[in-house]
Design a protein around this motif. Structure first.
Motif, PDB file in Angstrom:
ATOM      1  N   LEU A 159       0.843  -1.206   0.000  1.00 31.10           N
ATOM      2  CA  LEU A 159       0.000   0.000   0.000  1.00 31.10           C
ATOM      3  C   LEU A 159       0.870   1.244   0.000  1.00 31.10           C
ATOM      4  O   LEU A 159       1.934   1.254   0.637  1.00 31.10           O
ATOM      5  N   LEU A 160       0.451   2.287  -0.700  1.00 26.79           N
ATOM      6  CA  LEU A 160       1.149   3.570  -0.655  1.00 26.79           C
ATOM      7  C   LEU A 160       0.414   4.469   0.340  1.00 26.79           C
ATOM      8  O   LEU A 160      -0.796   4.323   0.527  1.00 26.79           O
ATOM      9  N   ASP A 161       1.147   5.418   0.948  1.00 29.69           N
ATOM     10  CA  ASP A 161       0.424   6.268   1.908  1.00 29.69           C
ATOM     11  C   ASP A 161      -0.113   7.542   1.252  1.00 29.69           C
ATOM     12  O   ASP A 161       0.006   8.639   1.781  1.00 29.69           O
ATOM     13  N   THR A 162      -0.719   7.380   0.082  1.00 24.45           N
ATOM     14  CA  THR A 162      -1.373   8.515  -0.583  1.00 24.45           C
ATOM     15  C   THR A 162      -2.509   9.030   0.305  1.00 24.45           C
ATOM     16  O   THR A 162      -3.234   8.237   0.907  1.00 24.45           O
ATOM     17  N   PRO A 163      -2.676  10.362   0.376  1.00 27.97           N
ATOM     18  CA  PRO A 163      -3.747  10.882   1.234  1.00 27.97           C
ATOM     19  C   PRO A 163      -5.128  10.674   0.598  1.00 27.97           C
ATOM     20  O   PRO A 163      -5.252  10.692  -0.638  1.00 27.97           O
ATOM     21  N   ASP A 164      -6.141  10.520   1.448  1.00 28.71           N
ATOM     22  CA  ASP A 164      -7.528  10.416   0.945  1.00 28.71           C
ATOM     23  C   ASP A 164      -7.838  11.659   0.115  1.00 28.71           C
ATOM     24  O   ASP A 164      -7.327  12.735   0.425  1.00 28.71           O
ATOM     25  N   PRO A 165      -8.622  11.558  -0.938  1.00 25.68           N
ATOM     26  CA  PRO A 165      -9.413  10.410  -1.375  1.00 25.68           C
ATOM     27  C   PRO A 165      -8.685   9.508  -2.384  1.00 25.68           C
ATOM     28  O   PRO A 165      -9.347   8.790  -3.123  1.00 25.68           O
TER      29      PRO A 165
END
Ligand code: NOJ
Length: 544
Positions: free
Chosen positions: A474-480
């Motif tokens: 998983l990447l820690d891209t911010p929501d959304p």
């Protein structure tokens, strides 16, 4: 290294009554399936699971079996089945049968004998107890007590599901031998494995102990609760886990697939597949997507849970719908773009995706009035409650009561009866009055259709080995935005999904995402430079 097909296949579920009718009786059949195998092959699905086609009075549309080793004339003949198996195999596809080990129809000759007298040789093939009172507090999965009184011998029989589906007594060695031999029977005739119906209920506690009290008003099978009880003695008992291992030994030498319908929390589901090593069922259905909100944070959690409980060599499954639950696209309130995004999700995360017929064209839940429902679950509840209450229960249970609504005929084209059956035939359920674009024919012409989104992603999955066999991070891209990477033998596929009605910008460098864009749900676009602005509900695949 040889890959095991069972860990990476794509399953397509056919509800045979509703798929394609070849003989004009308004009910789908085996010949109808055979006629559409080219469509399925071209779509790119690899394994077909067909709901039961054995002889049955069809009160639960085949899940009430009266002969485990035949084909119901409604669907065809044993010869038709043989042709189906060889035509599937000729296309390098696989065929799963639906096996109901837990119960039979009450019209099965075994049950007729069993109920005829207490000393009949088949008496012990079912779960009987005498006495004036119900033997214990166990509840059926549908409604109320699962114990039913039979006047003939003044005894109670146990039925985990509907009253006309008495549970087999798996502690009887003859039952055990007959049913396990039945699996071999179908494997010998071309089945590549089985979907195992309510597998967690096959055996129940030998001394029929009462389930303990729990403060739970609304039953929740997935968490192990009935109404005011925890279902510890009629579900998930140790013998069921042992049975999973035993059947695996039958299937394993021929590399056949076992996928279980079990309801429970992830730890329980995983235990059916094996604890320290995969020596139980190959797969179990994971139903969380059916109810999870369509947001990046909840889909991230789904991945985290799947990776935590089903790390390699275990394999998670991704289920958006089936013949018992509300249709997938309703999760997105009928909107195509979010549904395309979810399609990209389920075809690119690690695991086995399961597609229910019609999902690929976005067939919706149909408005079948509850009082006209042919579903025995709806009919049973209608005897006890007013129709508005049954409709409400149906809504609360995600469509699990009036299941006609998700079983309407496949929409092939815009002719009358949608090409499911001839125009002078009467389909067994009404053909939905849905928009013209919700047909295979219309969507085949449209490059941006949901159907072509499935097809393109299924092709990509075959072409890019990380999508089929790679690890997932998983990447820690911010929501959304949800982002994850799949890797295999030095190759990388990266996915960025925008779960939002607004555009979202993501830096590619920050997450070490390869710059080559190979697919977007939003249509053709060029590979971006350093960052990408994802359109609302756009999902993308990058590759290097
Ligand atoms: C689960 C099946 O999916 C459902 O359709 C059926 O009615 C019950 N089991 C009983 O076999």
């Amino acid at each position: 290294m040889e890959h095991d097909w069972r860990n990476s296949t794509v399953i397509y579920q056919i509800y045979p009554r509703s798929f394609s009718d070849s003989n004009g009786d308004g009910i789908g059949d085996i010949r109808g399936i055979i006629e559409n195998l080219d469509y399925l092959q071209d779509l790119g699905v690899e394994t077909l699971w067909i709901s039961p086609m054995y002889p049955s009075p069809q009160r639960d549309f085949g899940y009430d079996i009266s002969d485990f080793r035949g084909i119901d004339p409604t669907f065809g003949t044993m010869d038709d089945f043989g042709t189906l198996a060889s035509e599937v195999h000729r296309r390098n596809m696989k065929l799963l049968l639906d096996m109901v080990l837990n119960h039979t129809s009450d019209s099965h000759p075994w049950f007729k004998e069993s109920r005829s007298s207490k000393d009949n040789p088949k008496r012990d093939w079912y779960v009987w107890r005498g006495g004036a009172k119900r033997p214990n507090n166990w509840q059926s999965m549908v409604h109320g007590s699962g114990w039913h009184f039979d006047n003939r011998t003044e005894s109670w029989y146990w039925a985990s599901f509907l009253p006309f589906q008495p549970d087999l007594n798996w502690r009887n060695p003859e039952v055990h031998a007959y049913m396990t031999d039945t699996l071999r029977f179908w494997l010998d005739r071309g089945a590549d494995g089985f979907r195992l119906d309510i597998f967690d209920a096959v055996l129940e506690d030998a001394s029929l102990r009462n389930n303990p009290f729990a403060f739970k008003i609304i039953p929740d099978l997935s968490r192990g609760y009935g109404m005011f009880q925890k279902t510890v003695y009629n579900r998930h008992i140790p013998e069921n886990f042992a049975l999973a291992q035993e059947i695996r030994k039958i299937a394993e030498p021929r590399k056949k697939l076992l996928i279980g319908e079990v309801f429970g929390t992830s730890d329980i589901l995983r235990a059916y597949c094996g604890t320290s090593k995969p020596d139980g069922l190959n797969l179990v259905f994971q139903f969380q997507c059916l109810t999870s909100p369509v947001t990046s944070s909840s889909y991230r959690k789904l991945i985290q849970e799947a990776e935590a409980w089903f790390p390699p060599p275990f394999t998670p499954t991704w289920v958006f719908g089936n013949h018992d639950r509300r249709r997938s696209i309703e999760q997105c309130r009928g909107r195509r773009d979010p549904e395309k995004l979810r399609t990209l999700f389920r075809l690119t995360v690690r695991g086995v995706p399961c597609i229910y017929y019609g999902e690929e064209i976005g067939m919706g839940q149909q408005n079948i009035p509850i009082h006209t429902s042919q579903d025995a679950v709806a009919q049973l509840l209608m005897k006890r409650y007013p129709s508005f209450a049954v409709s409400l229960i149906d809504r609360l249970m995600h469509g699990a009561v009036n299941r006609d609504s998700c079983r309407t005929p496949m929409q092939w084209n815009s002719s009358s009866n949608a090409g499911f059956c001839s125009s002078d035939a009467e389909p067994w359920l009404p053909v939905p009055d849905s928009p013209e674009e919700t047909t295979v024919e219309a969507q085949q012409q449209d490059p941006d259709s949901l159907l072509n989104c499935h097809r393109a992603l299924l092709q990509l999955r075959n072409r890019l080995s990380p999508l089929k066999h790679g690890t997932l991070t998983l990447l820690d891209t911010p929501d959304p935005v949800l982002g994850y990477i799949r890797e295999k033998d030095g190759q990388t596929a990266a996915m960025l999904l925008n779960f939002s009605d607004a555009p979202s910008r993501v830096s590619l460098d920050q997450y070490s995402i390869p710059k080559k864009l190979v697919y977007s749900t939003a249509g053709k676009r060029n590979s971006p430079e350093d960052e990408i602005t994802l359109a609302p509900w756009e999902g993308t695949v990058f590759f290097s």
